[in-house]
Design a protein around this motif. Sequence first.
Motif, PDB file in Angstrom:
ATOM      1  N   GLU A   1      27.025   6.866  12.478  1.00 57.80           N
ATOM      2  CA  GLU A   1      25.632   7.304  12.480  1.00 57.80           C
ATOM      3  C   GLU A   1      24.734   6.178  12.990  1.00 57.80           C
ATOM      4  OE1 GLU A   1      24.612  10.250  11.910  1.00 57.80           O
ATOM      5  OE2 GLU A   1      26.204  11.216  10.725  1.00 57.80           O
ATOM      6  N   ALA A   2      23.590   6.583  13.539  1.00 58.05           N
ATOM      7  CA  ALA A   2      22.592   5.614  13.983  1.00 58.05           C
ATOM      8  C   ALA A   2      21.201   6.176  13.692  1.00 58.05           C
ATOM      9  CB  ALA A   2      22.749   5.306  15.460  1.00 58.05           C
ATOM     10  N   TYR A   3      20.333   5.329  13.205  1.00 56.32           N
ATOM     11  CA  TYR A   3      18.970   5.748  12.863  1.00 56.32           C
ATOM     12  C   TYR A   3      17.983   4.744  13.455  1.00 56.32           C
ATOM     13  CZ  TYR A   3      21.800   8.180   9.408  1.00 56.32           C
ATOM     14  OH  TYR A   3      22.774   8.928   8.812  1.00 56.32           O
ATOM     15  N   SER A   4      16.899   5.263  13.994  1.00 55.98           N
ATOM     16  CA  SER A   4      15.893   4.414  14.615  1.00 55.98           C
ATOM     17  C   SER A   4      14.534   4.650  13.959  1.00 55.98           C
ATOM     18  CB  SER A   4      15.806   4.715  16.114  1.00 55.98           C
ATOM     19  OG  SER A   4      14.889   3.842  16.738  1.00 55.98           O
ATOM     20  N   PHE A   5      13.841   3.553  13.662  1.00 54.40           N
ATOM     21  CA  PHE A   5      12.517   3.599  13.033  1.00 54.40           C
ATOM     22  C   PHE A   5      11.546   2.808  13.896  1.00 54.40           C
ATOM     23  CE2 PHE A   5      15.845   3.854   9.898  1.00 54.40           C
ATOM     24  CZ  PHE A   5      15.475   4.927   9.103  1.00 54.40           C
ATOM     25  N   LYS A   6      10.383   3.378  14.148  1.00 55.02           N
ATOM     26  CA  LYS A   6       9.375   2.694  14.957  1.00 55.02           C
ATOM     27  C   LYS A   6       8.109   2.519  14.140  1.00 55.02           C
ATOM     28  CE  LYS A   6       9.163   3.743  19.301  1.00 55.02           C
ATOM     29  NZ  LYS A   6       9.630   2.486  19.928  1.00 55.02           N
ATOM     30  N   ILE A   7       7.630   1.282  14.053  1.00 54.71           N
ATOM     31  CA  ILE A   7       6.421   0.955  13.294  1.00 54.71           C
ATOM     32  C   ILE A   7       5.331   0.541  14.282  1.00 54.71           C
ATOM     33  CG2 ILE A   7       5.418  -0.581  11.564  1.00 54.71           C
ATOM     34  CD1 ILE A   7       8.315  -0.882  10.443  1.00 54.71           C
TER      35      ILE A   7
ATOM     36  N   MET B   1       4.627   4.915  10.873  1.00 57.04           N
ATOM     37  CA  MET B   1       6.068   4.715  10.930  1.00 57.04           C
ATOM     38  C   MET B   1       6.718   6.032  11.319  1.00 57.04           C
ATOM     39  SD  MET B   1       8.572   3.135   8.050  1.00 57.04           S
ATOM     40  CE  MET B   1      10.233   2.601   8.483  1.00 57.04           C
ATOM     41  N   LEU B   2       7.427   6.027  12.446  1.00 55.23           N
ATOM     42  CA  LEU B   2       8.144   7.200  12.913  1.00 55.23           C
ATOM     43  C   LEU B   2       9.600   7.080  12.491  1.00 55.23           C
ATOM     44  CD1 LEU B   2       6.647   7.425  16.516  1.00 55.23           C
ATOM     45  CD2 LEU B   2       5.736   8.369  14.383  1.00 55.23           C
ATOM     46  N   TYR B   3      10.156   8.180  11.965  1.00 56.99           N
ATOM     47  CA  TYR B   3      11.542   8.150  11.503  1.00 56.99           C
ATOM     48  C   TYR B   3      12.236   9.442  11.931  1.00 56.99           C
ATOM     49  CZ  TYR B   3      10.073  11.328   7.727  1.00 56.99           C
ATOM     50  OH  TYR B   3       9.594  12.407   7.019  1.00 56.99           O
TER      51      TYR B   3
ATOM     52  N   LYS C   1       6.906  11.342  10.315  1.00 55.96           N
ATOM     53  CA  LYS C   1       5.813  10.366  10.428  1.00 55.96           C
ATOM     54  C   LYS C   1       5.230  10.033   9.058  1.00 55.96           C
ATOM     55  CE  LYS C   1       2.703  10.706  13.717  1.00 55.96           C
ATOM     56  NZ  LYS C   1       1.472  11.119  14.467  1.00 55.96           N
ATOM     57  N   VAL C   2       5.147   8.731   8.792  1.00 53.44           N
ATOM     58  CA  VAL C   2       4.521   8.199   7.583  1.00 53.44           C
ATOM     59  C   VAL C   2       3.367   7.303   8.010  1.00 53.44           C
ATOM     60  CG1 VAL C   2       4.850   6.580   5.669  1.00 53.44           C
ATOM     61  CG2 VAL C   2       6.554   8.340   6.092  1.00 53.44           C
ATOM     62  N   ARG C   3       2.266   7.329   7.261  1.00 54.26           N
ATOM     63  CA  ARG C   3       1.106   6.497   7.600  1.00 54.26           C
ATOM     64  C   ARG C   3       0.744   5.613   6.421  1.00 54.26           C
ATOM     65  NH1 ARG C   3      -3.593   9.802   9.900  1.00 54.26           N
ATOM     66  NH2 ARG C   3      -2.279   9.637  11.763  1.00 54.26           N
ATOM     67  N   ILE C   4       0.362   4.365   6.728  1.00 52.29           N
ATOM     68  CA  ILE C   4      -0.111   3.420   5.718  1.00 52.29           C
ATOM     69  C   ILE C   4      -1.541   3.040   6.072  1.00 52.29           C
ATOM     70  CG2 ILE C   4       0.242   1.149   4.679  1.00 52.29           C
ATOM     71  CD1 ILE C   4       3.208   1.385   5.575  1.00 52.29           C
ATOM     72  N   ASN C   5      -2.471   3.360   5.186  1.00 52.42           N
ATOM     73  CA  ASN C   5      -3.864   2.975   5.383  1.00 52.42           C
ATOM     74  C   ASN C   5      -4.105   1.633   4.701  1.00 52.42           C
ATOM     75  OD1 ASN C   5      -5.347   5.144   6.847  1.00 52.42           O
ATOM     76  ND2 ASN C   5      -4.468   6.397   5.212  1.00 52.42           N
ATOM     77  N   ALA C   6      -3.856   0.556   5.432  1.00 48.49           N
ATOM     78  CA  ALA C   6      -4.070  -0.783   4.901  1.00 48.49           C
ATOM     79  C   ALA C   6      -5.561  -1.109   4.909  1.00 48.49           C
ATOM     80  CB  ALA C   6      -3.281  -1.797   5.719  1.00 48.49           C
ATOM     81  N   ASP C   7      -5.913  -2.243   4.366  1.00 49.06           N
ATOM     82  CA  ASP C   7      -7.338  -2.604   4.276  1.00 49.06           C
ATOM     83  C   ASP C   7      -7.972  -2.753   5.651  1.00 49.06           C
ATOM     84  OD1 ASP C   7      -7.244  -2.590   1.530  1.00 49.06           O
ATOM     85  OD2 ASP C   7      -6.993  -4.766   1.332  1.00 49.06           O
ATOM     86  N   ASN C   8      -7.228  -3.336   6.585  1.00 51.84           N
ATOM     87  CA  ASN C   8      -7.818  -3.677   7.878  1.00 51.84           C
ATOM     88  C   ASN C   8      -7.154  -2.983   9.063  1.00 51.84           C
ATOM     89  OD1 ASN C   8      -9.540  -5.645   6.583  1.00 51.84           O
ATOM     90  ND2 ASN C   8      -7.744  -6.969   6.441  1.00 51.84           N
TER      91      ASN C   8
ATOM     92  N   VAL D   1       0.851  -1.190   0.000  1.00 53.57           N
ATOM     93  CA  VAL D   1       0.000   0.000   0.000  1.00 53.57           C
ATOM     94  C   VAL D   1       0.884   1.236   0.000  1.00 53.57           C
ATOM     95  CG1 VAL D   1      -1.745   1.276   1.296  1.00 53.57           C
ATOM     96  CG2 VAL D   1      -1.839  -1.227   1.204  1.00 53.57           C
ATOM     97  N   LYS D   2       0.492   2.230  -0.765  1.00 57.42           N
ATOM     98  CA  LYS D   2       1.278   3.462  -0.840  1.00 57.42           C
ATOM     99  C   LYS D   2       1.219   4.225   0.479  1.00 57.42           C
ATOM    100  CE  LYS D   2       1.984   7.654  -3.593  1.00 57.42           C
ATOM    101  NZ  LYS D   2       1.543   8.440  -4.757  1.00 57.42           N
ATOM    102  N   PRO D   3       2.371   4.499   1.095  1.00 59.56           N
ATOM    103  CA  PRO D   3       2.387   5.283   2.334  1.00 59.56           C
ATOM    104  C   PRO D   3       2.068   6.751   2.058  1.00 59.56           C
ATOM    105  CG  PRO D   3       4.384   3.957   2.081  1.00 59.56           C
ATOM    106  CD  PRO D   3       3.700   3.981   0.754  1.00 59.56           C
ATOM    107  N   GLU D   4       1.692   7.457   3.109  1.00 60.76           N
ATOM    108  CA  GLU D   4       1.376   8.876   3.020  1.00 60.76           C
ATOM    109  C   GLU D   4       2.235   9.623   4.040  1.00 60.76           C
ATOM    110  OE1 GLU D   4      -2.456  11.842   3.845  1.00 60.76           O
ATOM    111  OE2 GLU D   4      -2.643   9.652   4.049  1.00 60.76           O
ATOM    112  N   LEU D   5       2.927  10.650   3.573  1.00 59.28           N
ATOM    113  CA  LEU D   5       3.736  11.474   4.477  1.00 59.28           C
ATOM    114  C   LEU D   5       2.799  12.402   5.251  1.00 59.28           C
ATOM    115  CD1 LEU D   5       6.519  12.362   5.489  1.00 59.28           C
ATOM    116  CD2 LEU D   5       6.615  13.980   3.570  1.00 59.28           C
ATOM    117  N   ILE D   6       2.656  12.168   6.536  1.00 59.49           N
ATOM    118  CA  ILE D   6       1.729  12.936   7.367  1.00 59.49           C
ATOM    119  C   ILE D   6       2.385  14.239   7.821  1.00 59.49           C
ATOM    120  CG2 ILE D   6       0.370  12.924   9.502  1.00 59.49           C
ATOM    121  CD1 ILE D   6      -0.626  11.041   7.294  1.00 59.49           C
ATOM    122  N   GLU D   7       3.589  14.138   8.280  1.00 59.40           N
ATOM    123  CA  GLU D   7       4.368  15.283   8.746  1.00 59.40           C
ATOM    124  C   GLU D   7       5.817  14.840   8.817  1.00 59.40           C
ATOM    125  OE1 GLU D   7       3.988  14.816  13.548  1.00 59.40           O
ATOM    126  OE2 GLU D   7       2.219  15.566  12.479  1.00 59.40           O
ATOM    127  N   LYS D   8       6.698  15.769   9.030  1.00 58.21           N
ATOM    128  CA  LYS D   8       8.102  15.414   9.134  1.00 58.21           C
ATOM    129  C   LYS D   8       8.275  14.444  10.301  1.00 58.21           C
ATOM    130  CE  LYS D   8      12.198  17.878   7.802  1.00 58.21           C
ATOM    131  NZ  LYS D   8      12.862  19.195   7.692  1.00 58.21           N
TER     132      LYS D   8
END
Length: 634
Positions: free
Chosen positions: A623-629, A585-587, A573-580, A564-571
């Motif tokens: 460098e270190a990067y953290s992503f939370k789903i 996703m925080l980055y 934060k990305v959101r995926i509107n799946a079927d269910n 599913v195509k993600p949507e950039l909500i704000e810097k």
Amino acid sequence: MINLREIKKALIYGNDNDYVLFPEVREKSVMDFIMNSEKHKTQIEEIRLNSNLALKEPSPIINFKIFKEFEDTGNRLHFENAYFKRRRQLFSLILDYIMKKNQAYIFIIEEKLWEWCDLYSWELPAHFDISKENIEEGGELPDTTVALFAAENAFFFAEILSLIGDELDEFLVFRLKKEIFRRVINPFKNRNYWWETAEMNWASVCAGAVGATAIYLVEDIDELSFIVDRVIKSFDSYLNSFDEDGITAEGLTYWSYGFSFYVFFAELLKDRTSGKISLIKDNEKIKHIARLPQILQFPSRDFVNFSDADSEKWQGDCGLFAKLEAELDIEGYNYENSTSLYSDHAFRWASMVRKIFWYCDTYKDSKGPTALKKVTMSNNGKSNKEEDHVLNKDNYLTGSFYFKESQWLVDRRNINGNFVAFAAKGGNNDEPHNHNDLGHFILHYKNENIFMDLGSPEYLKEYFNDKTRYDFLTASSLGHSVPVINDSEQKYGRLSFSKVIDYKTTDSKILFKLDLTRAYRIKTLVNFEREFIWDYKLLELTINDSFNLNKANNIIKEAFITKVKPELIEKGKVRINADNSIVEMLYPENLQCIIEECNFKNHSGEETTVYRTSFLAEASYIEAYSFKIRLMDK
């Protein structure tokens, strides 16, 4: 390991005890049960519809143009579609005849068998070489190439002759047997094949099919003993493709293919020796291998489809499931949608007929047990608190499954009545049906693979050339949820590997940490580690990536693959509107988010669209990067 003398002795024992091959299909009581069983009603209707169609349709034309097409263009679908349609037509008519004994079918069955005798090669063009160089060097010719499909057909035709040969024209039977010996049995007797020692599905399918053919047609005990001995040795190679816990890097699709032929041959050999030789019982590794669908398949029939497993839902095989449950005293398979005889596009007779006659042996529905049950599983890695994994009331396993040798982790849970699963892998980039996918993961929630694996593409000639394979999105690391470092993707080869730094569990969290430095093999990368922290109670996955580089100016693209195509909500934060569900996703906010549409042809040749979300970073030495789903209900 059983030796040649013991094989010969067991075959003689079978002779002395009037062995019967594939007895289930020959018993009138079984046939009566099937014809009057509600659970076989759909199968019988499938057969009727397809046999009626076969009576009306002409056989597909297989001419020189499509025979040469793979060699000339790399396309294999046109030949294979015609080849498999011929199979579907013939096998539908034979199944309908076995059920109803309609004599009007005999003539058309004979005509279609005659067409198979006339077909120049029973093998697919993708598996033989018609180049000028091969012919001049005296290489193997297409009509006597013993590979997957020639071996399969020899087995299928030999079994069909055993079942209805007495009702067919005598000369047709004579010619078909002659073709089986000329194309498969005699070449196998006179040469050795690379696949006999291949640690992959070919060793099982090719050897198992040749062995099954011989069991049906080879009468001389010494000759049959020799063939059976070679088959069993090939099976040893095949079983080496699984680690001690039963996982195979080829994935569930090829598990079904390879293991089914192992079981087909094993059961025929048990029949032929009147029970003296069993290659299934009393083998703990076989039991672990048999359980693999219970771990990799999800209740929705989505599954952990790393490598060249299909991207479509996995149907399973009710006949194979029923036989394994009966022989190994296990349960927990998902029988839903596993009963169709026509779900496999290759229309393999042995599977089709056993979906009827092995499945009928179970006399049970597909809903599974009604109470919780603990199922003991091997865990050669660090044990977690659920070494006795739970088979729940909906008949699926829950718990954490860590495969130390293969570096696979699969966690399956029922959280508030919803199924959720997380899977990640290490290993190396020279596995059978390899993808460059070390550190890749799948996240499944409420009947959807949210973060996904693309599975196998349309099989073209170039896909099986290591120089061009990784130009395909599905095999390259660009098609997986792993980073690109200084414009470098992961490299192909056994020298590209991961190391497990840590695996541990707590009450609700699982930690899986990998060293992925060698996956890239680039001079600027000193160290790259990826840490997964999966909190299944909170439905949160944290991915921590740390990089150590030997220069100051670097570009890192962290990538994630979704359907599913993600949507950039704000810097940040990305959101995926799946079927269910809704997935957030925080980055890190200092990274640039790029959402790309990616297109490829799936295994069926259909255009498919997925999305790669990349987070672009300008990186210094360390460098270190953290992503939370986060998984959330709608």
